[in-house]
Write a protein that holds these residues in place. Structure first.
Motif, PDB file in Angstrom:
ATOM      1  N   SER A 205       0.852  -1.198   0.000  1.00 51.84           N
ATOM      2  CA  SER A 205       0.000   0.000   0.000  1.00 51.84           C
ATOM      3  C   SER A 205       0.882   1.240   0.000  1.00 51.84           C
ATOM      4  CB  SER A 205      -0.950   0.023   1.203  1.00 51.84           C
ATOM      5  OG  SER A 205      -0.233   0.160   2.414  1.00 51.84           O
ATOM      6  N   ILE A 206       0.322   2.327  -0.531  1.00 53.54           N
ATOM      7  CA  ILE A 206       1.013   3.618  -0.571  1.00 53.54           C
ATOM      8  C   ILE A 206       0.038   4.673  -0.056  1.00 53.54           C
ATOM      9  CG2 ILE A 206       2.160   5.333  -2.011  1.00 53.54           C
ATOM     10  CD1 ILE A 206       2.811   3.100  -3.996  1.00 53.54           C
ATOM     11  N   ASP A 207       0.464   5.476   0.902  1.00 59.56           N
ATOM     12  CA  ASP A 207      -0.392   6.508   1.489  1.00 59.56           C
ATOM     13  C   ASP A 207       0.264   7.872   1.346  1.00 59.56           C
ATOM     14  OD1 ASP A 207      -2.545   4.820   2.746  1.00 59.56           O
ATOM     15  OD2 ASP A 207      -0.804   3.969   3.753  1.00 59.56           O
TER      16      ASP A 207
ATOM     17  N   ASN B  56       4.398  15.843  -1.075  1.00 60.90           N
ATOM     18  CA  ASN B  56       5.658  15.186  -1.438  1.00 60.90           C
ATOM     19  C   ASN B  56       6.144  14.177  -0.403  1.00 60.90           C
ATOM     20  OD1 ASN B  56       6.065  16.496  -3.948  1.00 60.90           O
ATOM     21  ND2 ASN B  56       6.810  18.320  -2.881  1.00 60.90           N
ATOM     22  N   ILE B  57       5.260  13.705   0.474  1.00 59.17           N
ATOM     23  CA  ILE B  57       5.627  12.691   1.463  1.00 59.17           C
ATOM     24  C   ILE B  57       4.676  11.501   1.336  1.00 59.17           C
ATOM     25  CG2 ILE B  57       5.896  12.136   3.912  1.00 59.17           C
ATOM     26  CD1 ILE B  57       6.508  15.059   4.442  1.00 59.17           C
ATOM     27  N   LYS B  58       5.235  10.322   1.108  1.00 65.79           N
ATOM     28  CA  LYS B  58       4.441   9.106   0.983  1.00 65.79           C
ATOM     29  C   LYS B  58       4.946   8.036   1.953  1.00 65.79           C
ATOM     30  CE  LYS B  58       3.303   9.471  -3.993  1.00 65.79           C
ATOM     31  NZ  LYS B  58       3.426   8.781  -5.314  1.00 65.79           N
ATOM     32  N   SER B  59       4.001   7.233   2.459  1.00 63.76           N
ATOM     33  CA  SER B  59       4.341   6.051   3.242  1.00 63.76           C
ATOM     34  C   SER B  59       4.163   4.816   2.375  1.00 63.76           C
ATOM     35  CB  SER B  59       3.451   5.935   4.482  1.00 63.76           C
ATOM     36  OG  SER B  59       3.820   6.868   5.466  1.00 63.76           O
TER      37      SER B  59
ATOM     38  N   THR C  11       8.539   5.977   5.387  1.00 66.83           N
ATOM     39  CA  THR C  11       7.887   7.219   4.963  1.00 66.83           C
ATOM     40  C   THR C  11       8.959   8.116   4.374  1.00 66.83           C
ATOM     41  OG1 THR C  11       6.218   6.985   6.696  1.00 66.83           O
ATOM     42  CG2 THR C  11       6.470   9.165   5.693  1.00 66.83           C
ATOM     43  N   VAL C  12       8.760   8.519   3.111  1.00 68.63           N
ATOM     44  CA  VAL C  12       9.838   9.119   2.331  1.00 68.63           C
ATOM     45  C   VAL C  12       9.397  10.457   1.738  1.00 68.63           C
ATOM     46  CG1 VAL C  12      11.391   8.790   0.368  1.00 68.63           C
ATOM     47  CG2 VAL C  12      10.732   6.826   1.789  1.00 68.63           C
ATOM     48  N   LEU C  13      10.248  11.461   1.927  1.00 74.24           N
ATOM     49  CA  LEU C  13      10.059  12.773   1.297  1.00 74.24           C
ATOM     50  C   LEU C  13      10.688  12.754  -0.087  1.00 74.24           C
ATOM     51  CD1 LEU C  13       9.460  15.881   1.353  1.00 74.24           C
ATOM     52  CD2 LEU C  13      11.726  16.134   2.409  1.00 74.24           C
ATOM     53  N   ARG C  14       9.931  13.168  -1.080  1.00 74.24           N
ATOM     54  CA  ARG C  14      10.476  13.254  -2.444  1.00 74.24           C
ATOM     55  C   ARG C  14      11.458  14.421  -2.497  1.00 74.24           C
ATOM     56  NH1 ARG C  14       8.710  12.057  -7.949  1.00 74.24           N
ATOM     57  NH2 ARG C  14       9.697  13.551  -9.360  1.00 74.24           N
ATOM     58  N   GLN C  15      12.707  14.103  -2.857  1.00 76.68           N
ATOM     59  CA  GLN C  15      13.748  15.108  -2.964  1.00 76.68           C
ATOM     60  C   GLN C  15      14.400  15.026  -4.333  1.00 76.68           C
ATOM     61  OE1 GLN C  15      15.683  13.724   0.773  1.00 76.68           O
ATOM     62  NE2 GLN C  15      15.385  15.814   1.521  1.00 76.68           N
ATOM     63  N   GLU C  16      15.531  15.704  -4.485  1.00 76.32           N
ATOM     64  CA  GLU C  16      16.195  15.735  -5.789  1.00 76.32           C
ATOM     65  C   GLU C  16      16.966  14.452  -6.072  1.00 76.32           C
ATOM     66  OE1 GLU C  16      15.871  18.012  -8.177  1.00 76.32           O
ATOM     67  OE2 GLU C  16      14.327  18.825  -6.856  1.00 76.32           O
ATOM     68  N   GLY C  17      17.309  13.684  -5.036  1.00 68.96           N
ATOM     69  CA  GLY C  17      18.092  12.476  -5.232  1.00 68.96           C
ATOM     70  C   GLY C  17      17.365  11.413  -6.030  1.00 68.96           C
TER      71      GLY C  17
END
Length: 578
Positions: free
Chosen positions: A250-252, A257-260, A311-317
């Motif tokens: 699952s993706i929440d 820009n933050i998904k679990s 839980t991840v913040l979308r960044q430039e990497g």
């Protein structure tokens, strides 16, 4: 007033007989410790006879917080701590350590909880536990607050006593042991159980907790350890080595820009229990089939987990961008959870979680674990973000506040205003102002305690953690109780080359590094199948440190070694021992 009534006899031989030298009492008063005004009866002074022990302890002795009836300490321990601290013990009058009964000698390794002693011809006492020091002892001895831990772990703490038969005692009366259970833990064992970070052995811990006369202070601390000891029996089960495929179940969307991502093992097998606050190494397939490895914190906790959540913040990497494009059903690979930034589940102290931005992720696992305890105590989250749109888990946190009266949350926004929330960044002053209701429950009573007695866990980007920790310590915080994790890699040197040939000597494999790919040496090694130890992948744990045999890297440590996880080639040719 007699500061030192009798001189000690020869050292105690462990035969259960000790001699009473002096008798001290104290009254509740207020003192200033750092910036805080604290009530205490720790300041005790010897008194003239008659020395009367009542059912509640020493006659005319008052107690501000600690409910234990009597505290005994030895002149031999005065000598020990005098040598340890570089102080002439003759400068300390009897009662200086807060004791009621000053003995000539005491061996905490030979005295067991539950031992019964007669004192003189009338009084009968039972050993109820080990002294549990608070900040007042460190203050009294003019030591930093970290000294509390030193004292608690020393096995030279003195003993708490309960009163079985009251009466009058006199100088020189012998403390004579009349009952001794060899199966009960010693007072020194109790020091180890309370002062140690790891789970104590369960059987002796349960024996202590079943003892009716156990010190209320010891019961509070050991009770907190009991659940940890029970869970520790299964914590090491189901660990695996190497990489293991996991399916995204699952993706929440947690915030902008933050998904679990909820991850379940592809093989359907059991998972090991994580420690709250740990992270996992995640390997995913990038564009063109290239492997990308990143480290992300687990943001939930379970004693018998069937899944993990990151839980991840979308960044430039490349890692976070790639993961944010994944869908339910896609596969990633995980190593078993690791990391030392973890919640002390055996602590009785109030818990304060301080988060900035995406640093909230490991703290959510800590909060989850704390609230799953059988008797969760005080816990507060202080959480800063740019705007409400950037704050993850807001709805979850509000629901937890409704379900758990012991949990409170304070929100701060640096670029927005919201009713009921603070405006600005999370600062040390804001933290201290938020902790006015800090307390523990001791003997069924609420006991208010100063802010610096809490266990602090701090996580955020850049220098936030280091600055917050330093400011709290400067304000009087206990360094032993302040734990941090930064979401930023150490500063490394720059490379000016466009490409390099890298030889991994031990594996006998060679790879070509391109600046345009911006791979670390660890990532480059993984592209050619070189297996080398790693953990944090952020230059903190030093697990990936290797010898540099030829050439230079941007992460050289100055001793002939370098960190692969954050290093790049600095010379056209590089040879490392991996």
């Amino acid at each position: 007033m007699v500061l030192r009534h009798l001189q000690p006899s020869s050292p105690w031989s462990g035969n259960g007989i000790m001699r009473l030298l002096n008798f001290s009492v104290g009254r509740v008063q207020t003192v200033q410790i750092g910036t805080e005004i604290v009530k205490t009866a720790h300041l005790k002074e010897p008194v003239e006879e008659p020395w009367v022990i009542t059912e509640n302890g020493a006659e005319n002795d008052q107690r501000a917080v600690h409910p234990d009836k009597l505290y005994a300490f030895a002149r031999s321990a005065y000598d020990y701590w005098g040598e340890y601290l570089g102080v002439d013990p003759e400068k300390w009058p009897d009662g200086f350590f807060g004791e009621n009964l000053t003995l000539d000698d005491l061996d905490e390794t030979a005295v067991r909880v539950g031992d019964v002693f007669t004192l003189g011809s009338e009084v009968k006492l039972v050993v109820s536990g080990a002294r549990t020091p608070c900040v007042k002892l460190a203050w009294r001895l003019n030591q930093p607050r970290s000294f509390q831990k030193t004292f608690a772990q020393s096995r030279r703490t003195g003993v708490y006593l309960d009163v079985l038969t009251p009466g009058v005692v006199r100088p020189g009366d012998m403390l004579n042991r009349v009952s001794h259970d060899f199966e009960m833990p010693s007072v020194a064992d109790v020091c180890d159980f309370i002062g140690g970070h790891s789970a104590p052995p369960l059987a002796p811990l349960l024996k202590l907790l079943d003892f009716e006369k156990l010190s209320p202070a010891n019961r509070l601390l050991l009770g907190a350890k009991k659940e940890v000891a029970e869970r520790a029996l299964n914590a090491a089960e189901n660990r695996w080595s190497g990489w293991r495929p996991f399916i995204i179940s699952s993706i929440d969307e947690e915030a902008e820009n933050i998904k679990s991502f909820t991850l379940k093992p592809e093989d359907g097998g059991a998972l090991c229990q994580m420690r709250a606050g740990q992270h996992v190494n995640v390997r995913l397939t990038g564009e063109g089939g290239k492997k990308i490895t990143r480290t992300w914190s687990l943001s939930s906790f379970g004693y018998e987990p069937d899944h993990y959540r990151i839980t991840v913040l979308r960044q430039e990497g490349a890692g976070s961008r790639r993961l944010h494009n994944f869908n339910v059903g896609d596969v990633v690979e995980l190593r078993a959870p690791s990391g030392a930034f973890t919640l002390d589940m055996g602590s009785f102290h109030p818990v304060v979680l301080i988060a900035a931005g995406i640093g909230v992720t490991p703290l959510m696992a800590m909060l989850d674990a704390h609230l799953q305890k059988k008797e969760p105590g005080y816990v507060r989250l202080i959480y800063g973000a740019k705007t409400p749109r950037d704050m993850a888990f807001r709805n979850v946190l509000e629901e937890l506040k409704r379900k758990h009266p012991s949990f409170q949350a304070t929100y701060a926004f640096s670029r927005a205003k919201e009713k009921g929330c603070l405006q600005g960044r999370v600062t040390p002053d804001l933290v201290k102002q938020s902790l006015g209701d800090l307390h523990v429950t001791l003997g069924g009573k609420r006991v208010d305690i100063p802010w610096f007695e809490a266990d602090f866990y701090i996580c955020g980007p850049d220098s936030f953690c280091a600055d917050m920790k330093e400011a709290l310590i400067q304000s009087g915080g206990n360094p032993s109780h302040i734990h941090t994790e930064e979401f930023a890699a150490p500063v490394t040197g720059e490379t000016e080359i466009e490409s390099a040939n890298v030889l991994f000597r031990k594996s006998e494999k060679e790879a070509h590094w391109q600046a345009s790919d911006n791979l670390s040496l660890l990532e480059l090694a993984e592209t050619v199948g070189v297996e080398t130890a790693s953990d944090c992948r952020a230059g903190v744990c030093l697990t990936c440190k290797v010898r540099v045999l030829a050439g230079e890297t941007t992460a050289d440590l100055g001793d002939g070694t370098a960190l692969l996880c954050i290093g790049r080639p600095k010379t056209d040719a590089l040879v490392v021992d991996a």
